[in-house]
Design a protein around this motif. Structure first.
Motif, PDB file in Angstrom:
ATOM      1  N   GLN A 154       0.829  -1.195   0.000  1.00 10.91           N
ATOM      2  CA  GLN A 154       0.000   0.000   0.000  1.00 10.91           C
ATOM      3  C   GLN A 154       0.870   1.255   0.000  1.00 10.91           C
ATOM      4  O   GLN A 154       1.927   1.277   0.624  1.00 10.91           O
ATOM      5  CB  GLN A 154      -0.897   0.025   1.244  1.00 10.91           C
ATOM      6  N   ILE A 155       0.414   2.272  -0.698  1.00  6.41           N
ATOM      7  CA  ILE A 155       1.048   3.583  -0.599  1.00  6.41           C
ATOM      8  C   ILE A 155       0.140   4.469   0.237  1.00  6.41           C
ATOM      9  O   ILE A 155      -1.047   4.190   0.395  1.00  6.41           O
ATOM     10  CB  ILE A 155       1.333   4.204  -1.986  1.00  6.41           C
ATOM     11  N   GLU A 156       0.688   5.529   0.779  1.00  5.01           N
ATOM     12  CA  GLU A 156      -0.046   6.357   1.728  1.00  5.01           C
ATOM     13  C   GLU A 156      -0.803   7.531   1.111  1.00  5.01           C
ATOM     14  O   GLU A 156      -1.861   7.894   1.579  1.00  5.01           O
ATOM     15  CB  GLU A 156       0.921   6.909   2.778  1.00  5.01           C
ATOM     16  N   HIS A 157      -0.235   8.163   0.087  1.00  5.47           N
ATOM     17  CA  HIS A 157      -0.758   9.449  -0.347  1.00  5.47           C
ATOM     18  C   HIS A 157      -0.880   9.562  -1.859  1.00  5.47           C
ATOM     19  O   HIS A 157      -0.171   8.903  -2.608  1.00  5.47           O
ATOM     20  CB  HIS A 157       0.173  10.580   0.130  1.00  5.47           C
ATOM     21  N   PHE A 158      -1.744  10.459  -2.262  1.00  5.19           N
ATOM     22  CA  PHE A 158      -1.880  10.878  -3.650  1.00  5.19           C
ATOM     23  C   PHE A 158      -0.597  11.598  -4.071  1.00  5.19           C
ATOM     24  O   PHE A 158       0.021  12.291  -3.268  1.00  5.19           O
ATOM     25  CB  PHE A 158      -3.073  11.834  -3.743  1.00  5.19           C
ATOM     26  N   ALA A 159      -0.195  11.435  -5.328  1.00  3.79           N
ATOM     27  CA  ALA A 159       0.978  12.151  -5.832  1.00  3.79           C
ATOM     28  C   ALA A 159       0.733  12.620  -7.263  1.00  3.79           C
ATOM     29  O   ALA A 159       0.097  11.916  -8.051  1.00  3.79           O
ATOM     30  CB  ALA A 159       2.201  11.243  -5.806  1.00  3.79           C
ATOM     31  N   HIS A 160       1.232  13.808  -7.563  1.00  2.00           N
ATOM     32  CA  HIS A 160       1.148  14.380  -8.912  1.00  2.00           C
ATOM     33  C   HIS A 160       2.483  15.045  -9.200  1.00  2.00           C
ATOM     34  O   HIS A 160       2.857  15.996  -8.517  1.00  2.00           O
ATOM     35  CB  HIS A 160       0.011  15.398  -8.974  1.00  2.00           C
ATOM     36  N   VAL A 161       3.207  14.524 -10.200  1.00  4.91           N
ATOM     37  CA  VAL A 161       4.503  15.090 -10.553  1.00  4.91           C
ATOM     38  C   VAL A 161       4.580  15.279 -12.062  1.00  4.91           C
ATOM     39  O   VAL A 161       3.919  14.598 -12.826  1.00  4.91           O
ATOM     40  CB  VAL A 161       5.688  14.210 -10.076  1.00  4.91           C
ATOM     41  N   GLY A 162       5.427  16.211 -12.465  1.00  2.00           N
ATOM     42  CA  GLY A 162       5.651  16.468 -13.881  1.00  2.00           C
ATOM     43  C   GLY A 162       4.564  17.333 -14.488  1.00  2.00           C
ATOM     44  O   GLY A 162       3.592  17.709 -13.829  1.00  2.00           O
ATOM     45  N   VAL A 163       4.770  17.650 -15.758  1.00  2.74           N
ATOM     46  CA  VAL A 163       3.812  18.449 -16.522  1.00  2.74           C
ATOM     47  C   VAL A 163       3.683  17.852 -17.918  1.00  2.74           C
ATOM     48  O   VAL A 163       4.582  17.185 -18.405  1.00  2.74           O
ATOM     49  CB  VAL A 163       4.261  19.921 -16.654  1.00  2.74           C
ATOM     50  N   VAL A 164       2.537  18.077 -18.524  1.00  4.56           N
ATOM     51  CA  VAL A 164       2.363  17.646 -19.904  1.00  4.56           C
ATOM     52  C   VAL A 164       2.893  18.774 -20.770  1.00  4.56           C
ATOM     53  O   VAL A 164       2.272  19.816 -20.912  1.00  4.56           O
ATOM     54  CB  VAL A 164       0.884  17.358 -20.235  1.00  4.56           C
ATOM     55  N   GLY A 165       4.078  18.589 -21.294  1.00  6.11           N
ATOM     56  CA  GLY A 165       4.717  19.589 -22.133  1.00  6.11           C
ATOM     57  C   GLY A 165       5.745  18.925 -23.012  1.00  6.11           C
ATOM     58  O   GLY A 165       6.023  17.733 -22.870  1.00  6.11           O
ATOM     59  N   SER A 166       6.322  19.652 -23.881  1.00  2.00           N
ATOM     60  CA  SER A 166       7.264  19.123 -24.856  1.00  2.00           C
ATOM     61  C   SER A 166       8.349  18.270 -24.206  1.00  2.00           C
ATOM     62  O   SER A 166       9.116  18.739 -23.371  1.00  2.00           O
ATOM     63  CB  SER A 166       7.912  20.281 -25.614  1.00  2.00           C
ATOM     64  N   GLY A 167       8.387  17.005 -24.571  1.00  2.00           N
ATOM     65  CA  GLY A 167       9.399  16.094 -24.060  1.00  2.00           C
ATOM     66  C   GLY A 167       9.235  15.689 -22.614  1.00  2.00           C
ATOM     67  O   GLY A 167      10.155  15.165 -22.005  1.00  2.00           O
ATOM     68  N   ASP A 168       8.079  15.916 -22.017  1.00  2.00           N
ATOM     69  CA  ASP A 168       7.860  15.596 -20.609  1.00  2.00           C
ATOM     70  C   ASP A 168       6.546  14.841 -20.454  1.00  2.00           C
ATOM     71  O   ASP A 168       5.866  14.540 -21.432  1.00  2.00           O
ATOM     72  CB  ASP A 168       7.850  16.869 -19.765  1.00  2.00           C
ATOM     73  N   LEU A 169       6.194  14.541 -19.218  1.00  2.00           N
ATOM     74  CA  LEU A 169       4.929  13.874 -18.932  1.00  2.00           C
ATOM     75  C   LEU A 169       4.547  14.125 -17.494  1.00  2.00           C
ATOM     76  O   LEU A 169       5.356  14.560 -16.688  1.00  2.00           O
ATOM     77  CB  LEU A 169       5.015  12.372 -19.202  1.00  2.00           C
ATOM     78  N   GLU A 170       3.284  13.870 -17.182  1.00  2.00           N
ATOM     79  CA  GLU A 170       2.842  13.944 -15.792  1.00  2.00           C
ATOM     80  C   GLU A 170       2.423  12.557 -15.346  1.00  2.00           C
ATOM     81  O   GLU A 170       1.936  11.759 -16.141  1.00  2.00           O
ATOM     82  CB  GLU A 170       1.711  14.947 -15.602  1.00  2.00           C
ATOM     83  N   VAL A 171       2.655  12.301 -14.070  1.00  2.00           N
ATOM     84  CA  VAL A 171       2.271  11.043 -13.449  1.00  2.00           C
ATOM     85  C   VAL A 171       1.383  11.370 -12.258  1.00  2.00           C
ATOM     86  O   VAL A 171       1.745  12.203 -11.416  1.00  2.00           O
ATOM     87  CB  VAL A 171       3.500  10.232 -12.980  1.00  2.00           C
ATOM     88  N   ILE A 172       0.244  10.709 -12.193  1.00  2.00           N
ATOM     89  CA  ILE A 172      -0.691  10.862 -11.084  1.00  2.00           C
ATOM     90  C   ILE A 172      -0.880   9.479 -10.465  1.00  2.00           C
ATOM     91  O   ILE A 172      -1.225   8.526 -11.172  1.00  2.00           O
ATOM     92  CB  ILE A 172      -2.042  11.417 -11.576  1.00  2.00           C
ATOM     93  N   ILE A 173      -0.627   9.381  -9.171  1.00  2.74           N
ATOM     94  CA  ILE A 173      -0.782   8.114  -8.461  1.00  2.74           C
ATOM     95  C   ILE A 173      -1.790   8.308  -7.329  1.00  2.74           C
ATOM     96  O   ILE A 173      -1.643   9.217  -6.510  1.00  2.74           O
ATOM     97  CB  ILE A 173       0.555   7.623  -7.863  1.00  2.74           C
TER      98      ILE A 173
END
Length: 103
Positions: free
Chosen positions: A13-32
């Protein structure tokens, strides 16, 4: 837009919500988001077609190493496999540590 989905068995189990990164050129976002299920569901949305084999390799390797129970959403804008792994590791770190969660 291509949509790719995976499901893996999970036991940690993980404890918390997470949001990292951005949707932009050459990047991505991850939401857990943590879940109480014994599986992890991953949904990837990407504007770059034809890389399903590479996605499969990166995602399988990461979630075999990190057996977490979660809902994972990845929104991609051409990130390299190294960036994908980095963002997943960042999201996992945020989701497992209280000091990153101010709520």
């Amino acid at each position: 837009m291509e949509k790719i989905s995976y499901t893996f068995p999970a036991s940690k189990q993980i404890e918390h919500f997470a949001h990292v990164g951005v949707v932009g050129s050459g990047d991505l976002e991850v939401i857990i988001k943590p879940t109480n299920h014994s599986k992890t569901n991953i949904t990837i949305r990407t504007g770059i077609r034809g890389y399903k084999t590479i996605w499969e390799s990166v995602i399988h390797r990461f979630f075999q190493e990190h057996d977490i129970s979660a809902e994972v959403k990845i929104n991609d804008f051409g990130a390299t496999p190294g960036v994908v792994k980095l963002r997943l590791e960042q999201a996992l770190e945020v989701s497992c540590h209280d000091k990153y969660n101010k709520n």
